[in-house]
Design a protein around this motif. Sequence first.
Motif, PDB file in Angstrom:
ATOM      1  N   MET A 324      52.818  43.753  39.905  1.00 12.03           N
ATOM      2  CA  MET A 324      52.549  42.159  39.774  1.00 12.03           C
ATOM      3  C   MET A 324      54.273  41.877  41.019  1.00 12.03           C
ATOM      4  N   SER A 325      54.369  43.510  41.408  1.00 10.03           N
ATOM      5  CA  SER A 325      55.592  42.770  42.607  1.00 10.03           C
ATOM      6  C   SER A 325      54.991  42.789  43.883  1.00 10.03           C
ATOM      7  N   PRO A 326      55.106  42.284  44.783  1.00  4.23           N
ATOM      8  CA  PRO A 326      54.696  42.059  45.736  1.00  4.23           C
ATOM      9  C   PRO A 326      55.298  43.588  47.068  1.00  4.23           C
ATOM     10  N   GLN A 353      51.660  28.071  41.803  1.00  6.67           N
ATOM     11  CA  GLN A 353      52.042  29.388  42.459  1.00  6.67           C
ATOM     12  C   GLN A 353      52.171  29.665  43.182  1.00  6.67           C
ATOM     13  N   LEU A 354      52.464  31.443  42.967  1.00  5.83           N
ATOM     14  CA  LEU A 354      53.139  32.026  43.412  1.00  5.83           C
ATOM     15  C   LEU A 354      53.207  32.572  44.536  1.00  5.83           C
ATOM     16  N   TYR A 355      54.038  32.367  45.263  1.00  5.42           N
ATOM     17  CA  TYR A 355      54.215  32.934  46.839  1.00  5.42           C
ATOM     18  C   TYR A 355      55.655  34.096  47.262  1.00  5.42           C
ATOM     19  N   ASP A 368      47.560  36.348  44.019  1.00  6.24           N
ATOM     20  CA  ASP A 368      45.675  35.951  42.895  1.00  6.24           C
ATOM     21  C   ASP A 368      46.141  36.229  41.473  1.00  6.24           C
ATOM     22  N   LYS A 369      46.836  34.941  40.915  1.00  8.20           N
ATOM     23  CA  LYS A 369      46.661  35.354  39.374  1.00  8.20           C
ATOM     24  C   LYS A 369      45.095  36.001  38.802  1.00  8.20           C
ATOM     25  N   TRP A 374      47.721  40.110  45.622  1.00  7.96           N
ATOM     26  CA  TRP A 374      48.831  39.809  46.547  1.00  7.96           C
ATOM     27  C   TRP A 374      47.258  39.836  48.197  1.00  7.96           C
ATOM     28  N   ALA A 375      47.918  38.501  47.891  1.00  3.95           N
ATOM     29  CA  ALA A 375      47.348  38.899  49.770  1.00  3.95           C
ATOM     30  C   ALA A 375      47.748  37.467  51.166  1.00  3.95           C
ATOM     31  N   THR A 376      47.734  38.218  52.515  1.00  3.50           N
ATOM     32  CA  THR A 376      48.792  37.775  53.363  1.00  3.50           C
ATOM     33  C   THR A 376      48.745  35.973  53.578  1.00  3.50           C
TER      34      THR A 376
END
Length: 449
Positions: A324-326, A353-355, A368-369, A374-376
């Motif tokens: 979950m960490s970016p 939404q998480l950014y 993306d839950k 993670w997507a840029t």
Amino acid sequence: MLEDRACLVSREYSRSCERKGSWHYMRCSLEKGEIQQSKRPLVEEINGGEDNAGRKVPKLSGDQMDTALSIGGILRALSDQSAQSGNRRHAGDNSDTSSLIASIGRDNSISCLIRCSRADYGALASLNRSFQSLIRSGELYRLRRQNAVVEHWVYLSCQLLEWEAFDPSSCRWMRLPRMDPNDCFVFADKESLAVGTELLVFGKDLMSHVIYRYSLLTNTWTTGMIMNAPRCLFGSASLGEIAILAGGCDSNGSILSSAELYNSESGTWTTLPSMKKPRKMCSGVFMDGKFYVVGGIGGADAELLTCGEEYNLDTGTWTEIPNMSPVRTGAARDNEPPATSEAPPLIAVVNNQLYAADYADMEVRKYDKANRLWATVGRLPERAGSMYGWGLAFRACGDRLMVIGGPRTAGEGFIEVNSWIPSEGPPQWHLLDRKRSGSFVYNCAVMGC
């Protein structure tokens, strides 16, 4: 440092109270001693109007406030009320002159007041004892929360012990009273958190941890709040009048897995079940009504954690979420610092939404839950510099994301406030304000009330 952290570097931070351009505003001028005695809410400048540059300003949540509900309309109603009251007194009527807007009744008066900008509350509190009591009690803010009327202000410190509030709606700055701690607190790591109508700043005293609390209702700093398990370097987030703090280090430097819930209305701390893993230098957010702690450092070898944990407030249970960490991907860069030297994850939640902000690649990423990936989605503002992520604030502020920090070019001495509304499309950053300052954000928090 990032939002909740402190850096031991002193920098100049000159004040810029006035926005450039033609603004119509009311100034409530009080001497320092008078403010401390009356403890009236903070109002340095109250303003309205439109930005000359034509920039968008956010609207209050809830019903739209029409002209009759504006502070001007209220003042006109009170003027009429005062005149009528004077006539009654002249005729021998001893009616109460400290009521709210008598012509529409108390309930309708309050309905109008909760839709006024909270920047006007200081002026309203000075009208009479009834208005002052209503605002200082916090009742208006509770009613605003019940009616989904929320304004988000950014509170930041770019110089040790100095705090300012920034209202994105009007792009105005307001200075808070100066903190007055001892030397140990000044040079210790600090975290900050806004919850309800309070700004909390956590640090260390000579022998123990200490919390300084700023109250929006009284415009004063106080101390004396103690957690059940005092800590620093924790992850935290707030939701209305409650906040959760998780992980961190105790006074012996041991990494914690414990967590606590703070209720700002009752001023109480409640110990929560412990997380699955101990962690420090992590980040916290609320999303979908649940609390998440992300990343951090843990384990016997102080390793970087890529997992997150979800706390369900209804069941009182933690669930571990892998990856979950970016964490950045790709080959290592030249002179890249160890992961443990970087700031905690720069994350924020807008519309559930998480950014995340990748300070090295200057990118914005979205979580993306469903697929836990993670997507840029775009770029950060080009002038948002940092020191391995420290000194850059990446915060949610209502329906927008805010990036606050100094330019990448050293020596300019400016802080820039950039804003993007994700619902409007890919990142298009708008410069809300730019003021002369130190270019390093020590602490930053967003208060929504």
